[in-house]
Scaffold this active site. Structure first.
Site, PDB file in Angstrom:
ATOM      1  N   THR A 160       1.383  -1.153  -0.320  1.00  9.60           N
ATOM      2  CA  THR A 160       0.360  -0.001   0.446  1.00  9.60           C
ATOM      3  C   THR A 160       0.871   1.181   0.175  1.00  9.60           C
ATOM      4  OG1 THR A 160      -1.833   0.642   1.593  1.00  9.60           O
ATOM      5  CG2 THR A 160      -0.298  -0.037   2.475  1.00  9.60           C
ATOM      6  N   ASP A 161       0.191   2.349  -0.362  1.00 10.42           N
ATOM      7  CA  ASP A 161       0.707   3.746  -0.328  1.00 10.42           C
ATOM      8  C   ASP A 161       1.287   4.187   0.888  1.00 10.42           C
ATOM      9  OD1 ASP A 161      -1.206   4.178  -0.499  1.00 10.42           O
ATOM     10  OD2 ASP A 161      -1.970   5.779  -2.098  1.00 10.42           O
ATOM     11  N   GLU A 162       0.439   3.873   1.673  1.00 15.06           N
ATOM     12  CA  GLU A 162       0.428   4.576   3.365  1.00 15.06           C
ATOM     13  C   GLU A 162       1.296   3.961   3.909  1.00 15.06           C
ATOM     14  OE1 GLU A 162      -3.618   3.553   5.459  1.00 15.06           O
ATOM     15  OE2 GLU A 162      -4.428   3.320   3.526  1.00 15.06           O
ATOM     16  N   TYR A 185      -2.213  -0.782  11.117  1.00 19.56           N
ATOM     17  CA  TYR A 185      -2.117  -1.499   9.481  1.00 19.56           C
ATOM     18  C   TYR A 185      -1.294  -0.815   8.558  1.00 19.56           C
ATOM     19  CZ  TYR A 185      -3.254  -1.615   4.669  1.00 19.56           C
ATOM     20  OH  TYR A 185      -3.113  -1.860   3.776  1.00 19.56           O
ATOM     21  N   LYS A 189       2.694  -3.454   7.503  1.00 16.27           N
ATOM     22  CA  LYS A 189       2.413  -2.956   5.762  1.00 16.27           C
ATOM     23  C   LYS A 189       3.963  -2.541   5.365  1.00 16.27           C
ATOM     24  CE  LYS A 189       0.205  -3.972   2.875  1.00 16.27           C
ATOM     25  NZ  LYS A 189       0.145  -5.984   2.538  1.00 16.27           N
TER      26      LYS A 189
END
Length: 359
Positions: A160-162, A185, A189
């Site tokens: 993810t870009d997060e 989260y 990741k």
């Protein structure tokens, strides 16, 4: 819809016939499984713990639609469900042995930020420990393959870009952006990304990694922003909007993401990473208002649906802005999104209105 066509998936696989998809009963994983079943003759092994957000309905529909093509030459279903939790190392290793894959697409993950704030332990167990167990099992499998299969084997980790944290008012994330996760989260990741890279550099495992922006489209579990807003507005219920609604996300239609995943998995540079974004930057306020306008047209009895927008307390650590620069995947692999945000959102709203009972 743009003139860009979807990739020829059978040609991309180039002889990789046994595909293991983790999280294949989830939103993005399900879209990958459906594409593989429809557009190739591959055997698809779907490793999923079948948790609260899992749904096999769409896959079952494709199998029924395919008829005899849903079967392999020896008469078994081309979709094999492996009901396994990656936190169980022994079950994970057994599932990898059963699948005997030529390609692994690792999508299984706990992914809802709000849930990670309420219960971070499940995210560490699934996203970090689960990825470790999968890497160990896949490494053992890969090392024992015959030379010809070993040379073409690939492990694709979907992230993810997060993991990159929060942007200011300008700039976009790219493959060289430093990691700066802000939620349980995104931290889990980020840890899984680092594990995948370590298994490549230390053990030689042939990996590719992608980091995507926010996905949306049909079949998404109704806890994420777009399906929540559609279903609450359609039901005449208050539409929750965090804080001032000015948080920006880059929206990516799920079928465009599948295009990117299949390209990266099969043709991406080994050990490399690719950022995938949909050129769809919008504030949360803009997204909610766009959905309300579409519902005013499609369900006018509830208009104006914007009257239902209700500001709620912002969540802790809410990143202000995400945006992706997809230059590398576009330049190297020829990927372009086939849907703009307005088209994709309209299709998505119509789908949820037609499937409200399912939701």
């Amino acid at each position: 819809m743009s003139a860009t066509s979807s990739p020829d998936v059978s040609a991309l696989l180039a002889g990789r016939h046994r595909i293991l998809v983790t999280g294949g009963a989830g939103f993005i994983g399900g879209a990958v499984v459906r594409r593989l079943l429809r557009e190739t003759e591959a055997l698809v092994f779907n490793l999923d713990k079948c948790g609260y957000a899992s749904d096999l309905t769409s896959i079952e529909g494709v199998l029924a639609e395919l008829g005899p093509r849903a079967l392999s030459p020896d008469g078994q279903s081309r979709h094999q469900l492996l009901r396994v939790d990656l936190t169980n190392a022994e079950a994970t290793a057994a599932a990898v042995r059963q699948a005997d894959p030529d390609l692994v697409l690792h999508l299984a993950a706990e992914s809802h930020v709000d849930r990670s704030i309420e219960g971070p332990g499940a995210f560490i167990a699934s996203n970090v420990n689960g990825t470790f167990h999968l890497l160990q099992a896949v490494r053992s499998h890969w090392e024992q393959l015959p030379a010809e299969r070993r040379d073409t084997f690939r492990f694709h980790h979907i992230s993810t870009d997060e993991v990159f944290g929060s942007l200011g008012p300008t700039g976009r994330f790219s493959e060289t952006t430093l990691y700066d996760p802000r939620s349980p989260y995104s931290a889990s990741k980020a840890a899984s990304d680092h594990l995948v890279n370590a298994w490549h550099h230390t053990f030689g495992l042939p990996v590719v990694l992608t980091n995507c922006s926010n996905n949306y489209g049909p079949w998404q579990f109704p806890e994420k922003l777009i399906p929540v807003v559609i279903l609450k507005a359609a039901a005449g219920e208050p539409i929750p909007l965090y804080g001032d609604g000015a948080n920006v996300r880059d929206w990516l239609y799920v079928e465009d993401h599948v295009d990117a995943l299949l390209l990266a998995a099969n043709r991406g540079e080994l050990g490399g990473s690719y950022c995938v974004g949909g050129h769809g930057e919008r504030t949360n306020q803009q997204v909610v208002e766009a959905i309300c306008i579409l519902l005013d047209e499609l369900k006018p009895t509830g208009a104006p649906h914007s009257r239902l927008i209700t500001s709620v307390t912002d969540r802790p650590g809410h990143d202000r802005r995400y945006a992706i620069d997809p230059t590398r995947i576009s330049g190297e692999l020829g990927w372009q999104p086939r849907h703009n945000f307005e088209e994709g959102l309209a299709d998505t709203v119509r789908w949820y209105l037609e499937h409200q009972r399912r939701c």
